[in-house]
Design a protein around this motif. Structure first.
Motif, PDB file in Angstrom:
ATOM      1  N   MET A 191       0.854  -1.187   0.000  1.00  9.00           N
ATOM      2  CA  MET A 191       0.000   0.000   0.000  1.00  9.00           C
ATOM      3  C   MET A 191       0.895   1.245   0.000  1.00  9.00           C
ATOM      4  O   MET A 191       1.814   1.334   0.802  1.00  9.00           O
ATOM      5  CB  MET A 191      -0.875  -0.035   1.251  1.00  9.00           C
ATOM      6  CG  MET A 191      -2.132   0.796   1.175  1.00  9.00           C
ATOM      7  SD  MET A 191      -3.288   0.415  -0.133  1.00  9.00           S
ATOM      8  CE  MET A 191      -4.461  -0.610   0.671  1.00  9.00           C
ATOM      9  N   PRO A 192       0.640   2.209  -0.882  1.00 11.56           N
ATOM     10  CA  PRO A 192       1.474   3.408  -0.942  1.00 11.56           C
ATOM     11  C   PRO A 192       1.278   4.296   0.288  1.00 11.56           C
ATOM     12  O   PRO A 192       0.238   4.226   0.957  1.00 11.56           O
ATOM     13  CB  PRO A 192       0.980   4.117  -2.206  1.00 11.56           C
ATOM     14  CG  PRO A 192      -0.421   3.660  -2.369  1.00 11.56           C
ATOM     15  CD  PRO A 192      -0.447   2.237  -1.843  1.00 11.56           C
ATOM     16  N   LEU A 209      -1.050  15.266  -5.697  1.00 14.41           N
ATOM     17  CA  LEU A 209      -2.409  15.312  -5.178  1.00 14.41           C
ATOM     18  C   LEU A 209      -3.278  14.332  -5.960  1.00 14.41           C
ATOM     19  O   LEU A 209      -3.392  14.438  -7.184  1.00 14.41           O
ATOM     20  CB  LEU A 209      -2.975  16.732  -5.301  1.00 14.41           C
ATOM     21  CG  LEU A 209      -4.284  16.994  -4.578  1.00 14.41           C
ATOM     22  CD1 LEU A 209      -4.100  16.915  -3.054  1.00 14.41           C
ATOM     23  CD2 LEU A 209      -4.834  18.364  -4.963  1.00 14.41           C
ATOM     24  N   VAL A 210      -3.872  13.359  -5.249  1.00 16.73           N
ATOM     25  CA  VAL A 210      -4.668  12.319  -5.913  1.00 16.73           C
ATOM     26  C   VAL A 210      -6.088  12.210  -5.358  1.00 16.73           C
ATOM     27  O   VAL A 210      -6.882  11.418  -5.856  1.00 16.73           O
ATOM     28  CB  VAL A 210      -3.982  10.938  -5.843  1.00 16.73           C
ATOM     29  CG1 VAL A 210      -2.676  10.944  -6.620  1.00 16.73           C
ATOM     30  CG2 VAL A 210      -3.762  10.507  -4.394  1.00 16.73           C
ATOM     31  N   ALA A 268      -5.676   6.364  -8.752  1.00 13.29           N
ATOM     32  CA  ALA A 268      -5.347   6.164  -7.338  1.00 13.29           C
ATOM     33  C   ALA A 268      -6.427   5.397  -6.582  1.00 13.29           C
ATOM     34  O   ALA A 268      -6.293   5.165  -5.380  1.00 13.29           O
ATOM     35  CB  ALA A 268      -5.101   7.518  -6.673  1.00 13.29           C
ATOM     36  N   ARG A 269      -7.482   5.019  -7.262  1.00 12.37           N
ATOM     37  CA  ARG A 269      -8.574   4.312  -6.597  1.00 12.37           C
ATOM     38  C   ARG A 269      -8.139   2.915  -6.164  1.00 12.37           C
ATOM     39  O   ARG A 269      -7.304   2.284  -6.793  1.00 12.37           O
ATOM     40  CB  ARG A 269      -9.792   4.250  -7.504  1.00 12.37           C
ATOM     41  CG  ARG A 269     -10.363   5.637  -7.702  1.00 12.37           C
ATOM     42  CD  ARG A 269     -11.595   5.692  -8.545  1.00 12.37           C
ATOM     43  NE  ARG A 269     -11.934   7.097  -8.734  1.00 12.37           N
ATOM     44  CZ  ARG A 269     -12.580   7.567  -9.767  1.00 12.37           C
ATOM     45  NH1 ARG A 269     -12.998   6.750 -10.711  1.00 12.37           N
ATOM     46  NH2 ARG A 269     -12.839   8.856  -9.859  1.00 12.37           N
ATOM     47  N   GLY A 270      -8.705   2.472  -5.043  1.00 12.03           N
ATOM     48  CA  GLY A 270      -8.382   1.160  -4.508  1.00 12.03           C
ATOM     49  C   GLY A 270      -7.108   1.145  -3.679  1.00 12.03           C
ATOM     50  O   GLY A 270      -6.656   0.082  -3.259  1.00 12.03           O
ATOM     51  N   LYS A 271      -6.550   2.319  -3.403  1.00  7.12           N
ATOM     52  CA  LYS A 271      -5.303   2.402  -2.640  1.00  7.12           C
ATOM     53  C   LYS A 271      -5.502   2.980  -1.245  1.00  7.12           C
ATOM     54  O   LYS A 271      -4.540   3.277  -0.557  1.00  7.12           O
ATOM     55  CB  LYS A 271      -4.283   3.231  -3.415  1.00  7.12           C
ATOM     56  CG  LYS A 271      -3.905   2.591  -4.742  1.00  7.12           C
ATOM     57  CD  LYS A 271      -2.903   3.394  -5.506  1.00  7.12           C
ATOM     58  CE  LYS A 271      -2.575   2.635  -6.797  1.00  7.12           C
ATOM     59  NZ  LYS A 271      -1.678   3.349  -7.647  1.00  7.12           N
ATOM     60  N   GLY A 313     -17.527   4.182  -3.601  1.00 10.35           N
ATOM     61  CA  GLY A 313     -17.464   5.215  -2.570  1.00 10.35           C
ATOM     62  C   GLY A 313     -18.239   4.823  -1.324  1.00 10.35           C
ATOM     63  O   GLY A 313     -17.775   5.025  -0.205  1.00 10.35           O
ATOM     64  N   ARG A 314     -19.401   4.243  -1.519  1.00 16.77           N
ATOM     65  CA  ARG A 314     -20.220   3.828  -0.384  1.00 16.77           C
ATOM     66  C   ARG A 314     -19.511   2.728   0.412  1.00 16.77           C
ATOM     67  O   ARG A 314     -19.605   2.683   1.636  1.00 16.77           O
ATOM     68  CB  ARG A 314     -21.589   3.391  -0.856  1.00 16.77           C
ATOM     69  CG  ARG A 314     -22.404   4.561  -1.458  1.00 16.77           C
ATOM     70  CD  ARG A 314     -23.589   4.098  -2.267  1.00 16.77           C
ATOM     71  NE  ARG A 314     -24.598   3.482  -1.445  1.00 16.77           N
ATOM     72  CZ  ARG A 314     -25.579   4.139  -0.820  1.00 16.77           C
ATOM     73  NH1 ARG A 314     -25.629   5.442  -0.947  1.00 16.77           N
ATOM     74  NH2 ARG A 314     -26.463   3.512  -0.106  1.00 16.77           N
ATOM     75  N   ALA A 315     -18.789   1.874  -0.267  1.00 20.21           N
ATOM     76  CA  ALA A 315     -18.050   0.813   0.412  1.00 20.21           C
ATOM     77  C   ALA A 315     -16.976   1.397   1.317  1.00 20.21           C
ATOM     78  O   ALA A 315     -16.674   0.831   2.375  1.00 20.21           O
ATOM     79  CB  ALA A 315     -17.442  -0.147  -0.599  1.00 20.21           C
TER      80      ALA A 315
END
Length: 135
Positions: free
Chosen positions: A1-2, A62-63, A91-94, A127-129
């Motif tokens: 994970m970053p 910036l992400v 950057a999603r899922g990070k 997003g809700r998750a």
């Protein structure tokens, strides 16, 4: 994970913030937002008074962005409304959204808010998750 760093937006973030906020508007089907609206929002975020913004960065880029405000409640202490949340597609899922939500929760607790809430489209399952997983 970053490694994700969260903080107030600074002048150097202005262009990247606007690009992300434009992505947010496009995501919700509002692809055009006048430049003067971006300028006014940025001025309000710089004051960090009635409306607030934080950014998430990975490797100095910036992400993700979050905008939030506090308002009175008739049934409790003031509450914090998380108004806008957006993460760059790459950057999603990070963990960016979760980190931004956690920062708003931390900030709201520090301010004595009774709760934080967020409204999003029912179709925004990813997003809700982020909220269901807890922060």
């Amino acid at each position: 994970m970053p490694q994700i760093s969260i903080g107030r937006l600074e002048a150097r973030d202005r262009a990247a913030w606007q690009e992300l906020f434009a992505g947010y508007h496009a995501f919700y089907g509002r692809p055009y937002w006048p430049q003067e609206n971006y300028d006014e929002a940025w001025r309000r975020f710089e004051r960090d008074g009635e409306i607030h913004a934080r950014g998430a960065s990975i490797d100095g880029r910036l992400v993700g962005i979050v905008h939030f405000l506090v308002h009175a409640s008739t049934t409790s202490a003031d509450v914090c409304y998380l108004q806008d949340l957006f993460t760059a597609p790459e950057a999603r899922g990070k963990g960016v959204a979760r980190a931004l939500i956690a920062e708003v929760v931390r900030w709201a607790r520090e301010q004595g808010c009774a709760r934080v809430y967020w409204l999003t489209q029912s179709s925004n399952e990813i997003g809700r998750a982020s909220c269901r997983e807890g922060v």
